[in-house]
Write a protein that holds these residues in place. Structure first.
Motif, PDB file in Angstrom:
ATOM      1  N   UNK A  29       8.474   1.667  -0.791  1.00 40.15           N
ATOM      2  CA  UNK A  29       8.151   0.349  -1.343  1.00 40.15           C
ATOM      3  C   UNK A  29       6.731   0.286  -1.910  1.00 40.15           C
ATOM      4  N   UNK A  30       6.041   1.397  -1.972  1.00 38.78           N
ATOM      5  CA  UNK A  30       4.671   1.419  -2.484  1.00 38.78           C
ATOM      6  C   UNK A  30       4.587   0.749  -3.855  1.00 38.78           C
ATOM      7  N   UNK A  31       3.589  -0.113  -4.020  1.00 39.91           N
ATOM      8  CA  UNK A  31       3.330  -0.743  -5.303  1.00 39.91           C
ATOM      9  C   UNK A  31       4.075  -2.038  -5.550  1.00 39.91           C
ATOM     10  N   UNK A  32       5.016  -2.408  -4.663  1.00 41.80           N
ATOM     11  CA  UNK A  32       5.724  -3.679  -4.870  1.00 41.80           C
ATOM     12  C   UNK A  32       4.723  -4.823  -4.808  1.00 41.80           C
ATOM     13  N   UNK A  33       4.823  -5.751  -5.746  1.00 43.45           N
ATOM     14  CA  UNK A  33       3.889  -6.873  -5.831  1.00 43.45           C
ATOM     15  C   UNK A  33       4.537  -8.099  -5.194  1.00 43.45           C
ATOM     16  N   UNK A  34       3.888  -8.657  -4.187  1.00 44.13           N
ATOM     17  CA  UNK A  34       4.392  -9.837  -3.490  1.00 44.13           C
ATOM     18  C   UNK A  34       3.546 -11.051  -3.871  1.00 44.13           C
ATOM     19  N   UNK A  35       4.167 -12.168  -4.207  1.00 45.39           N
ATOM     20  CA  UNK A  35       3.390 -13.369  -4.486  1.00 45.39           C
ATOM     21  C   UNK A  35       2.806 -13.940  -3.195  1.00 45.39           C
ATOM     22  N   UNK A  50       0.065  14.279   8.672  1.00 46.03           N
ATOM     23  CA  UNK A  50      -0.131  15.453   7.799  1.00 46.03           C
ATOM     24  C   UNK A  50       1.031  15.607   6.816  1.00 46.03           C
ATOM     25  N   UNK A  51       0.713  15.692   5.548  1.00 46.11           N
ATOM     26  CA  UNK A  51       1.724  15.911   4.521  1.00 46.11           C
ATOM     27  C   UNK A  51       2.780  14.847   4.441  1.00 46.11           C
ATOM     28  N   UNK A  52       2.431  13.612   4.765  1.00 45.94           N
ATOM     29  CA  UNK A  52       3.450  12.566   4.831  1.00 45.94           C
ATOM     30  C   UNK A  52       3.939  12.166   3.442  1.00 45.94           C
ATOM     31  N   UNK A  53       5.214  11.770   3.394  1.00 53.59           N
ATOM     32  CA  UNK A  53       5.799  11.263   2.165  1.00 53.59           C
ATOM     33  C   UNK A  53       5.334   9.815   1.951  1.00 53.59           C
ATOM     34  N   UNK A  54       5.194   9.370   0.717  1.00 54.67           N
ATOM     35  CA  UNK A  54       4.737   8.003   0.455  1.00 54.67           C
ATOM     36  C   UNK A  54       5.815   6.979   0.809  1.00 54.67           C
ATOM     37  N   UNK A  55       5.402   5.736   0.958  1.00 57.50           N
ATOM     38  CA  UNK A  55       6.335   4.659   1.241  1.00 57.50           C
ATOM     39  C   UNK A  55       7.207   4.386   0.027  1.00 57.50           C
ATOM     40  N   UNK A 114       0.820  -1.207   0.000  1.00 62.89           N
ATOM     41  CA  UNK A 114       0.000   0.000   0.000  1.00 62.89           C
ATOM     42  C   UNK A 114       0.858   1.264   0.000  1.00 62.89           C
ATOM     43  N   UNK A 115       0.201   2.402  -0.201  1.00 62.78           N
ATOM     44  CA  UNK A 115       0.917   3.673  -0.249  1.00 62.78           C
ATOM     45  C   UNK A 115       1.335   4.147   1.130  1.00 62.78           C
ATOM     46  N   UNK A 116       0.636   3.663   2.160  1.00 62.38           N
ATOM     47  CA  UNK A 116       0.925   4.154   3.502  1.00 62.38           C
ATOM     48  C   UNK A 116       2.342   3.804   3.947  1.00 62.38           C
TER      49      UNK A 116
END
Length: 784
Positions: free
Chosen positions: A690-696, A683-688, A667-669
């Motif tokens: 590792x956002x978007x990595x697909x795990x099997x 507030x105004x947090x930067x994205x992770x 997730x983006x969190x």
């Protein structure tokens, strides 16, 4: 050929020379904070930080809050060289004597590296609750996301400090606490290709040990006085008590040194309170499981009241055939109390919980509710064996069958109404064959549930303090002995010898170091000697003597008594009598297995993917199945301590598994990598990063369904393998033999599990199902 770009200041080079004659890990980059040359080479902007001299008199930078009451510091900015073609690891150097519960977070290219809370990749530093490694340095290592480094030779980065965290809240203001002090000093940041870092920097040494903590036997007098004051207050209190206060009086009445013992006022107060409970139940039937006076009333319902009735059965008997006071046309207390207990029992039987401590609490509520009914001679009481079977499930002696439906059939679900989105596997057990709980992998502090397990065993005794179900006792001892491998030697805040609970490889452990722990961790509801005295097991009693001889029993009680809450008072009721029992136990040479001077050993549990190794003066813990809540992340976690250096590392590893065809997307969190723990937005947090990595997702049993990304099968492998420093760990968690490919070695190696030598030229090793190999290569030491 891999290209290493080494950017080192003059003092950094001197630091390598000053180290002992071991080969340092080849570096891609190194920043020495506080060193002018190194900072200039990395475009360090230290305007938001303070230059300090701290551990070993070395320069460092620390980050103060931006102002009074601020939750964050400003940013310590810099550039960091990386290799664009490989997996880069970063390590931070920190002083092991720091006590600072603030956090440090790394941001690169506008993204947060690591997750704030229980992530499979953590933030830069989670802070300390006590000195983790007094007099010496500690290192934390983690993989830099490939999405950040691929195609780049440098990153724009910053370190930001924050205050400590709260838990179990979804609100930013209550989760992120203000900074009450500047951050820990940051000494250096390294980038390297080999996940094992031998920095070559000066290490320091352990300070001389204090004779013992300052606490002594007088804390027992303080404890007794506190309990008796509380008894006096409750007996003098106008009006009824709450459910836990009633249980407190009933338990205290069994202790000869309390003012509740042989005191007829106790039974009168319990009956007065029972009448009030019934009146409330008549007005609001949900009150048996919705009660603001205690935590999680929906877990144990009226079980504590049922326990009080059983403990005081003879004392309350004269009151039971009179009607409930204060209600016109009220039934006899016997029938009224039974109706109330039965309603609570019916609720929790249809709302059982899966995680082991929660399952135990609910099933104790089930059992004590029914014991209350039996003590009332109520026809609503179920046969005792029908209730005891739930204990067998909570203790891992039988598969967990979940809540009952309206027809009394098992649903394999936490809630009888929840089977559409959640269903456990038919043969899922809450404990591994080795005796560790499964949440989902190894847990340190959260796995210290010997208090509840002991309570289950003691509940089946016919008299308080007597022997309980022998099968439950055997399982309880297996659990306790499995936990013994996860206490290692440490130095407490007063400089005295202690044994620390292993936390860095725990799935649900957000603090470091773990608490001083010998037989069991003391918490709200239990004492440090509970399981030893309940079972009178010679090994556990000897370990209790070790805690007593080290002075740590008194220190733990002193610290527990600082909590003035009612729950702590209740939890420490048995501490005095248990102290007397342990003090009278003969001394022996038996010690916790990680104690210095004890034989080397390996404890391995393939079901939890965890390993504990004592090898001479070295301690190694590894979690090869590491915080993989929703998919296979191919990460392992190590905690490796030598006499001179402490290392905590998250590294890439090999995980073989049977794919399900499904995937889990990160997730983006940047709050948590996966799982059902609430997400807190900043507030105004930067994205992770590792956002978007697909795990099997690994394949699980066809009948099982899991929600909230907490799935005990999704990230689990059938084979794990990881190398860290001189140790290669191979674990066969599957059902088929595995041939382990061994790398070339400069010399002979040793399998620490079998104690067999492995020739330098050996190319493979056979590993049977359920077997673990820990291959130690002295030629790869590079250690100090």
């Amino acid at each position: 050929m891999t290209r290493y770009r080494l950017i080192l200041g003059a003092s950094a080079l001197l630091g390598c020379v000053a180290g002992e004659a071991q080969a340092a890990t080849p570096l891609i980059d190194k920043i020495v904070f506080g060193d002018a040359a190194s900072e200039a080479a990395h475009a360090v902007d230290g305007s938001a930080s303070e230059h300090v001299e701290a551990g070993l008199g070395l320069a460092a930078r620390r980050l103060p809050p931006t102002g009074p009451g601020a939750r964050f510091s400003g940013d310590l900015k810099f550039t960091l060289a990386v290799d664009p073609e490989i997996q880069n690891y970063a390590s931070i150097r920190l002083w092991g004597g720091d006590v600072n519960d603030g956090k440090l977070t790394l941001f690169c290219e506008g993204r947060q590296v690591g997750y704030r809370h229980l992530g499979d990749v953590e933030i830069l530093d989670i802070g300390t609750q006590a000195p983790p490694f007094a007099g010496r340095f500690t290192y934390r290592t983690f993989p830099l996301p490939l999405t950040l480094t691929k195609g780049r030779e440098a990153l724009d980065c910053a370190i930001r400090a924050s205050g400590p965290y709260g838990v179990y809240t979804q609100q930013f203001e209550t989760f992120q606490k203000p900074m009450t002090q500047p951050s820990r000093p940051v000494y250096a940041l390294y980038v390297h290709a080999d996940p094992f870092l031998e920095s070559g920097d000066p290490t320091g040494q352990a300070p001389p040990l204090a004779a013992a903590p300052s606490a002594g036997p007088d804390v027992l007098d303080e404890l007794k006085a506190r309990v008796n004051r509380e008894i006096d207050r409750k007996l003098a209190q106008p009006g009824p008590l709450n459910v836990l206060e009633v249980q407190f009086l009933a338990r205290a009445a069994a202790l000869s040194w309390t003012r509740a013992h042989a005191n007829p006022a106790v039974a009168r107060k319990v009956i007065e309170s029972g009448d009030a409970f019934y009146a409330h139940f008549q007005a609001d039937p949900k009150s048996v499981h919705v009660d603001a006076s205690r935590t999680n009333a929906d877990w144990d319902a009226m079980g504590p009241f049922g326990r009080a009735l059983r403990l005081l059965q003879a004392d309350v008997a004269p009151y039971l055939d009179a009607p409930v006071a204060g209600l016109e046309g009220a039934p006899r207390r016997r029938e009224a109390y039974a109706a109330m207990l039965d309603a609570g029992l019916g609720y929790i039987l249809t709302h059982r919980r899966l995680y082991t401590n929660q399952s135990m609490i609910v099933d104790l509520g089930v059992y004590w509710s029914n014991e209350g009914l039996r003590s009332l001679a109520s026809p609503l009481a179920r046969p005792e064996p029908a209730m005891r079977r739930f204990f067998y499930e909570s203790m891992g002696l039988a598969p967990w069958t979940g809540s009952l439906d309206d027809a009394g059939r098992p649903t394999y679900s936490s809630s009888a109404a929840d089977t559409g989105s959640f269903r456990s596997a038919d043969d899922y057990r809450l404990f591994t064959k080795a005796g560790l709980s499964k949440e989902l992998g190894f847990v340190g502090s959260y796995g210290e549930i010997l208090d509840w397990a002991t309570g289950i065993y003691q509940a089946t005794a016919s008299t308080p303090g007597g022997a309980g179900d022998p099968a439950l006792r055997d399982q309880l001892l297996k659990m306790a002995r499995a936990r013994m491998a996860f206490r290692y030697p440490g130095i407490d805040a007063e400089g005295a010898r202690t044994m620390l609970l292993e936390a860095p490889v725990g799935w649900r452990d957000p603090v470091y170091p773990g608490a001083s722990t010998y037989v069991q961790k003391s918490g709200w509801d239990n004492t440090p000697f509970n399981v030893a005295v309940a079972t009178r097991d010679p090994q556990l009693m000897a370990i209790a003597r070790q805690a007593l001889d080290d002075g740590q029993y008194y220190a733990v009680l002193r610290d527990r008594l600082k909590d003035k809450g009612q729950r702590t008072t209740i939890g420490l009721l048995d501490a005095y009598d248990e102290w007397l029992a342990v003090k009278a136990w003969p001394k022996s040479d038996v010690r916790l297995p990680m104690t210095q001077g004890q034989p080397d050993f390996v404890f391995a549990d393939p079901e939890d993917g965890v390993v504990a190794v004592k090898n001479g003066k070295e301690v190694l813990y590894a979690s090869l199945y590491w915080r993989a809540n929703c998919g296979v992340n191919r990460l392992a976690r190590f905690h490796y301590q030598t006499p001179a250096v402490d290392r905590i590392a998250t590294i890439a590893s090999r995980v073989d598994f049977e794919p399900s065809g499904k995937t889990c997307v990160r997730r983006a969190t940047p709050h948590i990598s996966a799982g059902s723990i609430p997400i807190v937005a900043y507030p105004g947090e930067e994205p992770a990063a590792l956002e978007g990595e697909v795990l099997p997702v690994a394949k699980g049993p066809p009948e099982a369904r899991y929600k909230d990304q907490d799935n005990p099968y999704a990230g689990r492998g059938s084979y794990y393998e990881a190398t860290y420093g001189p140790y290669l760990i191979a674990m066969n968690a599957g059902t088929k033999p595995v041939a382990v490919a061994l790398p070339k070695a400069a010399g002979e190696r040793l399998d620490l599990v079998t104690r067999r030598k492995v020739a330098a030229g050996a190319g493979s090793l056979a590993l049977a199902p359920g077997q673990t190999a820990v291959i130690y290569s002295p030629s790869r030491q590079g250690r100090r």
